[in-house]
Design an enzyme around this catalytic site. Structure first.
Site, PDB file in Angstrom:
ATOM      1  N   ALA A   3     -27.958  -0.836   8.379  1.00 28.24           N
ATOM      2  CA  ALA A   3     -26.336  -0.416   8.342  1.00 28.24           C
ATOM      3  C   ALA A   3     -25.530  -0.920   9.147  1.00 28.24           C
ATOM      4  CB  ALA A   3     -26.341   1.399   8.095  1.00 28.24           C
ATOM      5  N   ARG A  40     -18.622 -10.056   3.168  1.00 27.71           N
ATOM      6  CA  ARG A  40     -18.762 -10.485   1.893  1.00 27.71           C
ATOM      7  C   ARG A  40     -18.385  -9.419   0.895  1.00 27.71           C
ATOM      8  NH1 ARG A  40     -25.479 -12.090   1.671  1.00 27.71           N
ATOM      9  NH2 ARG A  40     -25.421 -10.691   3.317  1.00 27.71           N
ATOM     10  N   GLU A  87     -34.862 -17.525   4.055  1.00 24.91           N
ATOM     11  CA  GLU A  87     -33.758 -17.626   3.189  1.00 24.91           C
ATOM     12  C   GLU A  87     -32.919 -17.856   2.773  1.00 24.91           C
ATOM     13  OE1 GLU A  87     -32.485 -14.590   3.695  1.00 24.91           O
ATOM     14  OE2 GLU A  87     -34.200 -13.981   4.061  1.00 24.91           O
ATOM     15  N   TYR A  99       0.517  31.299   5.785  1.00 25.96           N
ATOM     16  CA  TYR A  99       0.717  30.573   6.959  1.00 25.96           C
ATOM     17  C   TYR A  99       2.140  30.463   7.551  1.00 25.96           C
ATOM     18  CZ  TYR A  99       0.937  25.846   9.584  1.00 25.96           C
ATOM     19  OH  TYR A  99       0.572  25.150  10.324  1.00 25.96           O
TER      20      TYR A  99
END
Ligand code: UD1
Ligand code: CA
Length: 472
Positions: free
Chosen positions: A9, A15, A155, A387
């Protein structure tokens, strides 16, 4: 078989033309990397190692699975180099290393298991899983000799005319025996891309006389790699379709499946009905007989039986118990638990709130950091003021309390069982059980006030006109 998985990864994913790392793009609410990790986990491996690069922090943060190791590949010098970077994490492991691509999210564990069985039965040192691609240009071609044995993977950029015609391609899934990992050191840099290609392990292994095979058992709809946005949309589409198909078969009613997204890890109970434009993500579990109306997003939730989620509602990291009803337009934020038969209505926001059984908050409220008992009625416009600008405080409301509309609870505050809060109250202190708390100014009626005001205004107007005359 003792296996360890390496997930690649660390590529740049150029691309994709995206600032987000490629493997962190989500399909049906699950990142591609998580999908591959889920597959890896199902193989029950000894170790899982994710190889990541400059996005390591983001990648680590995205991974929820435990027991995952990370290996750093500082520069993306190719798939061969990436596996090498994972080697130190494999120290002491003696078994089969399964390499998976982080950008092939549709891979199923069953197919990998079948591949591993073949690898084992042939007693191979190196195996690669291949498939027939409709358009093979995006993949490495599997070159075979006349006897049909694999000789190399080439390839596209390095393929000659004849090789370009081959439609059997490399899926990026390999099985490598630990005792031949030294082959990685022998991979030479590919001159075209200046990268170390893992694919070269095939020809290297053959050269050494080691048993090597390419098993063509894959299908493109399972092994497609995602390199571009277009491929990403195609993979998303395929995953969505296959998940919907699976749940339709299991008896889920879809009003229209067109824009329903269900994550790969979601589970749905029998007889559940899902309307269009619904997103169910993460590890969400939905019980039997639920109804999910349009425009709803549910992420990492446990939803009980016969729950109704009405239109335009968002529910995240929460538990909704049997028979509860939520929405329309409700926002249930993380850490909330809504009890059985409770009703949370329109424009209600809950955050870290525990809502007891059969309690109702039907309209326009904010309940945060609160523990609300059962059979409580929360009137419209109730707000827990949790809060103080620095810290969050808790509001506790006992069973059977009635909260009148437009009430503010200035937390920390406690309301005892069965108490009543008068509408429009600002509750700053605890309320004992059974008491009525009121904190608003007693109403005064000034009789004839409107007429007096009208008279005063007319007098003023007459005086002004008189002045104007004098001047002219
Ligand atoms: C790769 C294979 C190709 C195969 C295809 C299957 C090589 C040289 N090519 O091509 O034969 O058909 O996958 O989808 O292996 N990665 C790293 N570090 C790097 C480079 C890549 O970790 O330095 C990771 C990427 O993040 C990605 C995976 O490896 O998850 C594959 O890399 P990618 O660049 O997409 O290879 P492909 O050109 O698709
Ligand atoms: Ca790829």
């Amino acid at each position: 078989m003792d296996i360890s998985c390496i997930i690649l990864a660390a590529g740049d994913g150029k691309r994709m033309r995206s600032s987000l790392p490629k493997v962190l793009h989500s399909i049906c609410g699950t990142t591609m990397l998580s999908s591959v990790l889920n597959t890896a986990e199902k193989l029950i491996p000894n170790k899982i190692i994710v190889v990541a690069g400059r996005h390591m922090d983001l990648i680590k943060k995205s991974v929820q699975a435990k027991d995952v190791l990370f290996a750093m590949q500082k520069e993306p010098k190719g798939t061969g180099h990436a596996v090498q970077c994972a080697e130190p994490e494999l120290k002491g492991f003696k078994g089969t290393i399964v390499v998976l691509n982080g950008d092939s999210p549709l891979v199923r564990p069953e197919t990998i298991r079948k591949f591993l069985r073949l690898h084992e039965s042939k007693k191979n040192s190196v195996s690669v899983l291949s498939f027939i691609a409709e358009d093979p240009a995006a993949y490495g071609r599997v070159v075979r000799n006349i006897s049909g044995e694999v000789t190399a993977i080439v390839e596209d950029k390095n393929a000659d005319k004849a090789e370009k015609k081959i439609d059997e391609v490399n899926s990026g899934v390999y099985a490598i025996s630990y005792d031949v990992l030294y082959l990685l050191d022998e991979i030479r840099m590919n001159k075209t891309k200046r990268e170390y290609y893992l694919t070269d392990i095939i020809s290297l292994s053959i050269k050494k006389g080691l048993k090597t095979s390419a098993f063509c058992i894959g299908r493109e709809d399972e092994f497609m790699g995602v390199n571009t946005k277009e491929e990403f949309y195609r993979a998303s589409h395929m995953m969505r379709e296959s998940i919907i198909k699976k749940w339709s078969k299991k008896g889920i009613n879809f009003i229209n499946t067109d824009s329903v997204f269900i994550g790969p890890e979601v589970s749905l109970g029998l007889g559940t009905t899902i309307y269009p434009n619904v997103y169910i993500e993460g590890k969400t579990r939905i019980g039997r007989g639920a109804t999910i109306y349009p425009n709803v997003r549910i992420s990492n939730c446990i939803i009980g039986r016969n729950v109704i989620i009405k239109d335009s509602t968002v529910i995240e990291d929460s538990i909704i118990k049997d028979g509860a009803s939520i929405g329309p337009f409700a926002h249930i934020r993380p850490g909330t638990e809504v009890g059985s038969g409770a009703r949370i209505g329109n424009f209600v926001e809950l955050k870290k709130a525990f809502i007891g059984d059969k309690t109702k908050a039907s309209h326009l409220s904010y309940i945060g950091d609160a523990k609300i008992g059962k059979d409580v009625n929360i009137g419209a416009g109730t707000i827990t003021c949790n809060y103080d600008g620095e810290k969050k405080h808790i509001t506790m409301i006992g069973d059977g309390v009635f909260v009148g509309s437009d009430t503010q609870f200035i937390a920390p505050v406690k309301v005892g069982k069965g108490a009543y809060i008068g509408a429009g109250s600002t509750i700053t202190g605890d309320v004992p059980a059974g008491a009525l708390a009121l904190s608003r100014v007693r109403q005064k009626n000034l009789l004839g006030w409107a007429k007096n005001k009208q008279r005063a205004r007319s007098k003023e107007q007459r005086a002004r006109k008189g002045k104007e005359k004098k001047i002219t």
